[in-house]
Write a protein that holds these residues in place. Structure first.
Motif, PDB file in Angstrom:
ATOM      1  N   CYS A 258       0.469  -1.478   0.125  1.00 58.18           N
ATOM      2  CA  CYS A 258      -0.005  -0.155   0.308  1.00 58.18           C
ATOM      3  C   CYS A 258       0.890   0.974  -0.076  1.00 58.18           C
ATOM      4  O   CYS A 258       1.702   1.604   0.869  1.00 58.18           O
ATOM      5  N   THR A 259       0.797   1.865  -0.844  1.00 59.83           N
ATOM      6  CA  THR A 259       2.061   3.316  -0.664  1.00 59.83           C
ATOM      7  C   THR A 259       0.655   4.149  -0.233  1.00 59.83           C
ATOM      8  O   THR A 259      -0.291   4.243  -1.021  1.00 59.83           O
ATOM      9  N   ALA A 260       1.567   5.393   0.025  1.00 61.96           N
ATOM     10  CA  ALA A 260       0.427   6.658   0.465  1.00 61.96           C
ATOM     11  C   ALA A 260       0.721   7.700   0.484  1.00 61.96           C
ATOM     12  O   ALA A 260       2.208   7.788   0.663  1.00 61.96           O
ATOM     13  N   THR A 261      -0.657   8.793   0.985  1.00 55.87           N
ATOM     14  CA  THR A 261       0.062   9.979   0.906  1.00 55.87           C
ATOM     15  C   THR A 261      -0.066  10.126   2.701  1.00 55.87           C
ATOM     16  O   THR A 261       0.118  10.883   3.647  1.00 55.87           O
ATOM     17  N   ASP A 262      -0.884   9.108   3.822  1.00 55.93           N
ATOM     18  CA  ASP A 262      -1.546   9.473   4.687  1.00 55.93           C
ATOM     19  C   ASP A 262      -0.971   7.983   5.763  1.00 55.93           C
ATOM     20  O   ASP A 262      -1.298   7.227   4.486  1.00 55.93           O
ATOM     21  N   LEU A 263       0.229   7.586   5.794  1.00 54.62           N
ATOM     22  CA  LEU A 263       0.811   6.361   6.688  1.00 54.62           C
ATOM     23  C   LEU A 263      -0.797   5.628   7.330  1.00 54.62           C
ATOM     24  O   LEU A 263       0.192   4.720   7.651  1.00 54.62           O
ATOM     25  N   THR A 264      -0.969   6.645   7.782  1.00 52.31           N
ATOM     26  CA  THR A 264      -2.055   6.299   9.095  1.00 52.31           C
ATOM     27  C   THR A 264      -2.590   4.905   8.874  1.00 52.31           C
ATOM     28  O   THR A 264      -3.540   4.607   9.092  1.00 52.31           O
TER      29      THR A 264
END
Length: 334
Positions: A258-264
């Motif tokens: 999962c790539t993200a701009t929001d780690l949570t």
């Protein structure tokens, strides 16, 4: 509020109990859900096409339950989570303990994060589901859950994008980096030829599903990409996976990234998928660790599958629910 569509007979088989429609509506009400509609696949397709009376070739007359799910209950967006929740609520099943395990050689799969992704899509998390067994129903549920998560907590992939891969077709360690779109070349999922990432922007410009995700990265100078040890592309997040690593009914080991701009939110999404489908693994309710190595020397293990204990005041609980109870402890997974 999201809605899921589940096959009634399959649901009852998983629940190991048969209900009338009225009885199951009561089960939903007691559990805090709403049975929104009772329909069939044919009726659902015909309704989408604007004519419920028409015949839809190949569509089934199997009964479908459409169930409204609370916006914060991502674990109920698939039949696996729905069944697990209801069984635990009814007391017919103890809550499983989800856990992480090593790779068997004490060296977890590594994802090396390049500094180039910092201003593009900075976070990545991962896990491996080992020795999983898919059926046609569980495979379709696995794909559908990803779509449901993408449309909800992932905010149409802008916050989190999920990639699932047949781990036996690729070789770690993996690299997560950002490159110029003309320098990224691979055969995308369900295509027969190789494209550059730049070419995919044109290819998918009018694609019914994928065109909505193109603006997330289209105007950036660099695009995020995940490659394996041999330089084989796994994914161009948040757009498309590679055809080379696509999962099938015969896949035994699934690598989830999962790539993200929001780690949570990325961690929540990863934990949700792992918890919903690790029940199909030979070692039930377990997932293999993946180590994410950042340029600043941080090395983080995922999935977290973290538990915490919460002490709840009896006085406060009594005031909220209107009953008299003693002090208790609750355990919840995050």
């Amino acid at each position: 509020m999201p809605t899921i569509a589940v096959k009634r007979d399959l649901l009852f088989r998983y629940l190991e109990k048969t209900y009338t429609d009225e009885e199951f509506q009561k089960v939903c009400f007691e559990f805090g859900l709403e049975l929104d509609d009772i329909t069939t696949e044919r009726q659902m397709i015909a309704r989408e096409q604007g004519d419920e009376s028409r015949s839809v070739e190949g569509a089934s007359e199997e009964i479908i339950y459409r169930i409204d799910i609370p916006a914060n209950r991502y674990d109920l967006l698939c039949i696996e989570g729905l069944v697990l929740g209801i069984k635990i609520f009814q007391g017919s099943l103890n809550a499983p303990v989800f856990r992480t395990v090593g790779s068997g050689i004490n060296v977890p799969l590594k994802i090396n994060v390049n500094p180039s992704v910092a201003n593009v899509r900075p976070y990545i998390v991962g896990a491996i589901l080992r020795n999983i067994t898919f059926t046609c129903d569980s495979y379709m549920s696995f794909i559908d859950l990803q779509d449901k998560l993408h449309q909800n907590i992932c905010r149409k992939r802008s916050l989190v994008a999920i990639g699932t891969h047949d781990y036996d077709t690729i070789q770690g360690p993996f690299t997560y980096e950002a490159k110029a779109p003309q320098d990224i070349k691979f055969v995308p999922l369900n295509e027969a030829q190789e494209y550059t990432a730049e070419g995919l922007m044109t290819l998918y410009a009018n694609h019914a599903q994928l065109k909505q995700y193109l603006p997330i990265i289209k105007d950036q100078a660099l695009y995020p990409v995940i490659t394996d040890f041999n330089g084989v592309v796994l994914s161009l997040p948040p757009i498309i996976n590679s055809d080379n690593s696509k999962i099938t009914l015969n896949t035994k080991n699934v690598f989830i990234e999962c790539t993200a701009t929001d780690l949570t939110k990325a961690k929540i999404v990863l934990d949700t998928i792992v918890c919903m489908f690790s029940g199909y693994c030979a070692d039930k309710y377990s997932a293999e660790n993946v180590e994410v190595c950042y340029p600043d020397q941080r090395a983080l293990l995922y999935p977290e599958l973290a538990y915490r204990k919460k002490k709840v005041s009896a006085k406060r609980a009594n005031g909220v629910v209107g009953i008299k109870i003693i002090d208790i402890y609750f355990s919840k997974i995050y």
